[in-house]
Write a protein that holds these residues in place. Structure first.
Motif, short mmCIF file in Angstrom:
data_model
loop_
_atom_site.label_atom_id
_atom_site.label_comp_id
_atom_site.label_asym_id
_atom_site.label_seq_id
_atom_site.Cartn_x
_atom_site.Cartn_y
_atom_site.Cartn_z
N LEU A 113 -8.57 -6.29 -5.81
CA LEU A 113 -8.02 -7.59 -4.39
C LEU A 113 -6.80 -6.27 -4.32
CD1 LEU A 113 -9.07 -10.77 -4.05
CD2 LEU A 113 -10.15 -8.66 -3.05
N LEU A 114 -6.13 -6.23 -5.22
CA LEU A 114 -4.57 -5.57 -5.30
C LEU A 114 -5.16 -3.59 -5.46
CD1 LEU A 114 -2.65 -7.48 -7.71
CD2 LEU A 114 -2.29 -7.73 -5.09
N ALA A 115 -5.51 -3.26 -6.06
CA ALA A 115 -6.22 -2.55 -5.90
C ALA A 115 -6.45 -1.34 -5.27
CB ALA A 115 -6.90 -1.79 -7.75
N ILE A 116 -7.59 -1.86 -4.92
CA ILE A 116 -8.39 -1.23 -3.25
C ILE A 116 -7.13 -0.74 -1.90
CG2 ILE A 116 -10.03 -1.43 -1.57
CD1 ILE A 116 -11.85 -3.10 -3.63
N PRO A 117 -6.46 -1.16 -1.53
CA PRO A 117 -5.86 -1.48 -0.64
C PRO A 117 -4.88 -0.52 -1.04
CG PRO A 117 -5.66 -3.86 -1.26
CD PRO A 117 -7.03 -3.34 -1.84
N LEU A 118 -3.88 -1.07 -2.32
CA LEU A 118 -3.09 -0.44 -2.76
C LEU A 118 -2.99 2.11 -2.55
CD1 LEU A 118 -0.06 -0.59 -3.49
CD2 LEU A 118 -0.56 -0.92 -5.95
N GLY A 119 -4.57 1.37 -3.38
CA GLY A 119 -4.76 2.93 -3.63
C GLY A 119 -5.04 4.35 -2.18
N MET A 120 -6.06 2.93 -0.68
CA MET A 120 -5.78 3.72 -0.03
C MET A 120 -4.25 4.07 0.51
SD MET A 120 -9.48 1.73 1.30
CE MET A 120 -9.29 2.50 2.83
N TRP A 121 -3.34 3.11 1.10
CA TRP A 121 -2.22 3.02 1.26
C TRP A 121 -1.47 3.89 0.41
CZ3 TRP A 121 2.75 0.30 -0.46
CH2 TRP A 121 3.73 0.12 0.97
N GLN A 122 -2.03 4.15 -0.49
CA GLN A 122 -1.19 5.64 -1.91
C GLN A 122 -1.45 6.50 -0.99
OE1 GLN A 122 -1.54 3.91 -5.82
NE2 GLN A 122 -0.21 5.78 -6.15
N ALA A 123 -3.10 7.05 -0.38
CA ALA A 123 -3.56 8.38 -0.08
C ALA A 123 -2.89 8.18 1.44
CB ALA A 123 -5.02 7.95 -0.15
N ARG A 125 -0.31 8.17 1.92
CA ARG A 125 0.93 8.23 2.35
C ARG A 125 1.93 9.51 1.06
NH1 ARG A 125 0.49 3.01 4.54
NH2 ARG A 125 1.76 2.33 6.33
N ARG A 126 0.45 9.88 0.79
CA ARG A 126 0.61 10.85 0.14
C ARG A 126 1.66 12.10 -0.14
NH1 ARG A 126 -3.69 16.16 -0.76
NH2 ARG A 126 -3.57 16.57 -2.66
N ASN A 127 1.96 11.72 -1.64
CA ASN A 127 3.37 12.97 -1.68
C ASN A 127 5.00 12.43 -1.33
OD1 ASN A 127 1.80 14.41 -3.57
ND2 ASN A 127 1.76 16.29 -1.19
N LYS A 128 4.20 11.50 -0.99
CA LYS A 128 6.44 10.43 0.17
C LYS A 128 6.48 9.76 -1.03
CE LYS A 128 4.31 10.52 4.72
NZ LYS A 128 4.48 9.60 5.81
N PRO A 129 7.35 9.00 -1.17
CA PRO A 129 8.59 8.07 -2.61
C PRO A 129 7.59 7.18 -2.99
CG PRO A 129 9.83 8.52 -0.94
CD PRO A 129 8.84 9.38 0.01
N VAL A 130 6.88 6.67 -1.91
CA VAL A 130 6.22 5.17 -2.24
C VAL A 130 5.59 5.70 -3.17
CG1 VAL A 130 4.77 5.35 -0.38
CG2 VAL A 130 4.94 2.69 -0.76
N ASP A 131 4.22 6.84 -2.25
CA ASP A 131 3.20 7.09 -3.24
C ASP A 131 3.94 7.60 -4.87
OD1 ASP A 131 1.05 7.72 -3.97
OD2 ASP A 131 1.04 10.20 -3.63
N TYR A 132 4.57 8.25 -5.11
CA TYR A 132 5.68 8.63 -6.12
C TYR A 132 6.20 6.57 -6.63
CZ TYR A 132 6.03 13.32 -4.89
OH TYR A 132 5.31 14.30 -4.67
N ARG A 204 -7.52 5.91 -4.46
CA ARG A 204 -6.21 6.53 -3.60
C ARG A 204 -7.44 8.16 -3.98
NH1 ARG A 204 -2.81 11.00 -5.97
NH2 ARG A 204 -1.10 11.01 -4.30
N GLY A 205 -7.40 8.51 -5.22
CA GLY A 205 -8.46 10.02 -4.95
C GLY A 205 -9.69 10.53 -4.66
N ALA A 206 -10.56 8.92 -4.49
CA ALA A 206 -11.88 9.26 -3.76
C ALA A 206 -11.41 8.70 -2.21
CB ALA A 206 -12.33 7.80 -3.83
N THR A 207 -9.56 8.31 -1.91
CA THR A 207 -10.13 8.28 -0.65
C THR A 207 -9.37 9.25 0.32
OG1 THR A 207 -9.31 5.47 -0.26
CG2 THR A 207 -8.37 6.90 1.22
N LEU A 208 -8.32 10.30 0.01
CA LEU A 208 -8.39 11.77 -0.40
C LEU A 208 -8.85 12.84 -0.25
CD1 LEU A 208 -4.82 12.22 -2.84
CD2 LEU A 208 -4.85 12.11 -0.04
N GLU A 209 -9.86 12.66 -0.78
CA GLU A 209 -11.31 13.71 -0.99
C GLU A 209 -12.01 13.19 0.29
OE1 GLU A 209 -15.42 14.06 -3.42
OE2 GLU A 209 -14.30 12.56 -4.18
#
Length: 319
Positions: A113-123, A125-132, A204-209
């Motif tokens: 429940l935490l990982a799925i939205p977190l991964g999509m949020w990272q994708a 906002r890719r390469n932004k400070p929050v992603d890092y 994150r990787g699946a969303t970016l793809e």
């Protein structure tokens, strides 16, 4: 290949793997230095005591005969008898396994429940400070031993901030476990940390793809908003690798439960395994290994079946 034939093939493969697991557990018992009797009775046991033990446990019979008898007992649910507790191993596991399943399921559900939205949020906002920042925290959580993380949780949230008890709920039934929900918080958090770290990266990787696929560009060109595209298209397609990996993550969850249960004194199968290892109670150890192995095979099978229905593109060559 039809779905029915695919299911039949996967079930037969799972049964074959389980049979190999029974051979492995049987061989582990007989691979002990000096044999099972020496490993159980200790180095001070006499030849007469070892011979008597082997006769009582039918360990003086030929190995193929022993394996056939062992397999027959397994088919009847007989995992042997605990040497230290003098109780059937199947009964011990039956009492402890539901509590371990509750702990692992809660950890997995909270983690996902935490990982799925977190991964999509990272994708997004890719390469932004929050992603890092989230990526760094994920690597730290993944590389932190469960035992150390649990100790830190106890130190902070039980001693410095006395919000939760340091000991998990006690009792022989699930009702007694659920009667103390506050006691489940720290064990569940300790178990969910690695789930969040691992599956947020997969998501994150699946969303970016999927964001780079043609259907996303087509939807954008048609005027669809990014939020709608993420909810209706990207989310479902990105879940496929996450579901596939969840089945393979079953042994990691059980392995983490072993450490978490020992640390928080949670009366599950992990604590049973830990206690049996300290007393060299090999029937209990091998019974736990067998159950965890079967759970891993079943989890992998379930993940493959769910993946087949989520993504019909999964064909025989990619199964």
């Amino acid at each position: 290949m039809s779905t029915f034939l695919y299911l039949i093939r996967r079930v037969l493969q799972a049964l074959a793997v389980i049979l190999i697991v029974t051979v492995a557990t049987f061989c582990l018992l007989h691979a002990l230095p000096g044999g099972p009797a020496r490993g159980i009775l200790g180095p001070q046991a006499t030849v007469q005591q070892i011979a008597q033990f082997n006769h009582e446990q039918s360990l003086d019979r030929p190995l193929p005969v022993q394996y056939v008898a062992y397999l027959g007992r397994l088919l009847h649910g007989d995992l042997g008898t605990s040497y230290t507790l003098n109780e059937p191993v199947s009964q011990l596991i039956q009492e402890r396994l539901p509590k371990t399943l509750v702990l692992t399921l809660l950890s997995a559900v909270v983690g996902l429940l935490l990982a799925i939205p977190l991964g999509m949020w990272q994708a997004v906002r890719r390469n932004k400070p929050v992603d890092y920042v989230i990526t760094t925290l994920s690597f730290v959580a993944y590389s932190t031993p469960v035992y150390f993380l649990g100790l830190m949780l106890v130190l902070v949230f039980s001693h410095v901030l006395p919000w939760f008890p340091a000991q998990a709920p006690q009792g022989d039934t699930l009702a007694q476990v659920f009667a103390d929900p506050a006691g489940l918080v720290l064990p569940v958090v300790a178990g969910a940390a690695s789930v969040v770290a691992v599956f947020s990266r997969y998501m994150r990787g699946a969303t970016l793809e999927n964001l780079s696929e043609d259907y996303v560009r087509t939807a954008r060109a048609g005027g669809s908003r990014r939020g709608a595209i993420l909810r209706r298209h990207v989310f479902r397609n990105s879940l496929t690798p996450v579901v596939a990996m969840l089945g393979y993550y079953v042994p990691v969850l059980f392995g983490g439960a072993l450490v978490v249960e020992q640390l928080f004194n949670y009366p599950g199968m992990g604590l049973l395994f830990w206690t049996a290892a300290q007393s060299s109670d090999y029937p209990v150890l091998l019974g736990c290994v067998l159950v965890i192995s079967v759970a891993t095979v079943v989890g992998t099978l379930a993940a493959d079946v769910v993946q087949r229905f989520i993504d019909p593109r999964v064909k025989e060559g990619h199964a």
